[in-house]
Design a protein around this motif. Structure first.
Motif, PDB file in Angstrom:
ATOM      1  N   GLN A 122       0.876  -1.217   0.015  1.00 65.23           N
ATOM      2  CA  GLN A 122      -0.057   0.043   0.004  1.00 65.23           C
ATOM      3  C   GLN A 122       0.920   1.110   0.013  1.00 65.23           C
ATOM      4  N   ALA A 123       1.638   1.043   0.663  1.00 62.53           N
ATOM      5  CA  ALA A 123       2.698   2.471   0.908  1.00 62.53           C
ATOM      6  C   ALA A 123       3.480   2.786  -0.560  1.00 62.53           C
ATOM      7  N   ARG A 124       3.792   1.478  -1.359  1.00 62.12           N
ATOM      8  CA  ARG A 124       4.556   1.900  -2.649  1.00 62.12           C
ATOM      9  C   ARG A 124       3.348   2.447  -3.600  1.00 62.12           C
ATOM     10  N   LEU A 125       2.248   1.892  -3.621  1.00 68.98           N
ATOM     11  CA  LEU A 125       1.091   2.424  -4.401  1.00 68.98           C
ATOM     12  C   LEU A 125       0.781   3.937  -3.990  1.00 68.98           C
ATOM     13  N   ASP A 126       0.800   4.392  -2.675  1.00 76.02           N
ATOM     14  CA  ASP A 126       0.625   5.473  -2.319  1.00 76.02           C
ATOM     15  C   ASP A 126       1.500   6.611  -2.575  1.00 76.02           C
ATOM     16  N   GLN A 127       2.546   6.125  -3.399  1.00 78.78           N
ATOM     17  CA  GLN A 127       3.622   7.110  -3.919  1.00 78.78           C
ATOM     18  C   GLN A 127       3.360   7.639  -5.245  1.00 78.78           C
ATOM     19  N   ALA A 131      -4.337   8.345  -1.721  1.00 74.93           N
ATOM     20  CA  ALA A 131      -4.259   7.197  -0.754  1.00 74.93           C
ATOM     21  C   ALA A 131      -5.371   6.327  -0.767  1.00 74.93           C
ATOM     22  N   LEU A 132      -6.822   6.976  -1.152  1.00 75.36           N
ATOM     23  CA  LEU A 132      -7.846   5.978  -1.052  1.00 75.36           C
ATOM     24  C   LEU A 132      -7.770   5.013  -2.453  1.00 75.36           C
ATOM     25  N   THR A 133      -7.138   5.509  -3.660  1.00 74.45           N
ATOM     26  CA  THR A 133      -6.942   4.628  -4.642  1.00 74.45           C
ATOM     27  C   THR A 133      -5.849   3.378  -4.388  1.00 74.45           C
ATOM     28  N   ALA A 134      -4.822   3.877  -3.724  1.00 72.83           N
ATOM     29  CA  ALA A 134      -3.811   3.079  -3.017  1.00 72.83           C
ATOM     30  C   ALA A 134      -4.437   1.922  -2.189  1.00 72.83           C
TER      31      ALA A 134
END
Length: 203
Positions: A122-127, A131-134
């Motif tokens: 999740q943290a990698r996608l959040d980059q 935040a909601l999409t990740a």
């Protein structure tokens, strides 16, 4: 990230096919995933809220999820396929002493899973995403991996629990709240199982 998710899915398939014991295979797979997550990036504890708030909300949500799960199982347990899967899941839990199951779950499996899914995935996608999409993509991947186990209660736990723990990570900006929530829920589910699961453990 993809390799870790694939490894967990394969692990659940092997367990579902009775080609491996859950308490021997899954701790090893999840431990490797957790270590890989720590090596890949330093997990964030809580960046959007204070540590105290993350602890309080994490603990409260874990307890609330446990109470809600007991209520859900009491109702859904009237459906024979779900009841059968719950009894089977707790039967697998009874293959090792309660202390060993708690140790493997709370010291290895849950922390490793949170470090990988919320701390790395999740943290990698959040980059690159909001935040909601990740969080949404992480939840979908987490549910998909757990569906590989072919168990209704595990799938239900992944859908509801995964949504809660992913939401906590979105809210807090770290893994502290989701980790505490996940650990408390898992510990209570093992030590004080819902009604239809009580027959699974004899110790």
């Amino acid at each position: 990230m993809v390799l870790g998710a694939l490894a967990e899915a394969i692990g659940w398939r092997l367990v579902a096919a009775r080609r491996a014991m859950v308490w021997r295979l899954m701790p090893a797979i999840l431990l490797a995933m957790g270590l890989a997550a720590v090596l890949a990036c330093r997990p964030l504890v809580a960046t959007r809220v204070g540590d105290g708030a993350a602890l309080l909300v994490g603990a409260s949500s874990g307890l609330a999820l446990y109470v809600a799960t007991r209520a859900f199982v009491a109702i859904a347990g009237r459906w024979e396929p779900f009841r059968r899967d719950v009894v089977e899941t707790y039967g697998e839990a009874a293959e090792v002493p309660l202390r060993e199951a708690l140790a493997l779950s709370l010291l290895i499996m849950v922390p490793a899973e949170e470090l990988f899914w919320r701390g790395l995935f999740q943290a990698r996608l959040d980059q690159t995403l909001t935040a909601l999409t990740a969080g949404a993509w992480t939840w979908l991947a987490y549910v998909g991996v757990n569906l590989a186990g072919g168990s209704l209660p595990i799938a239900a736990g992944a859908v509801v629990g995964g949504a809660l723990w992913t939401g906590l990570a979105v809210w807090s900006g770290g893994v502290l709240a989701s980790l505490l929530s996940h650990m408390l829920w898992t510990g209570l589910m093992l030590a004080l199982p819902p009604g239809v699961g009580r027959g699974g453990r004899t110790e």
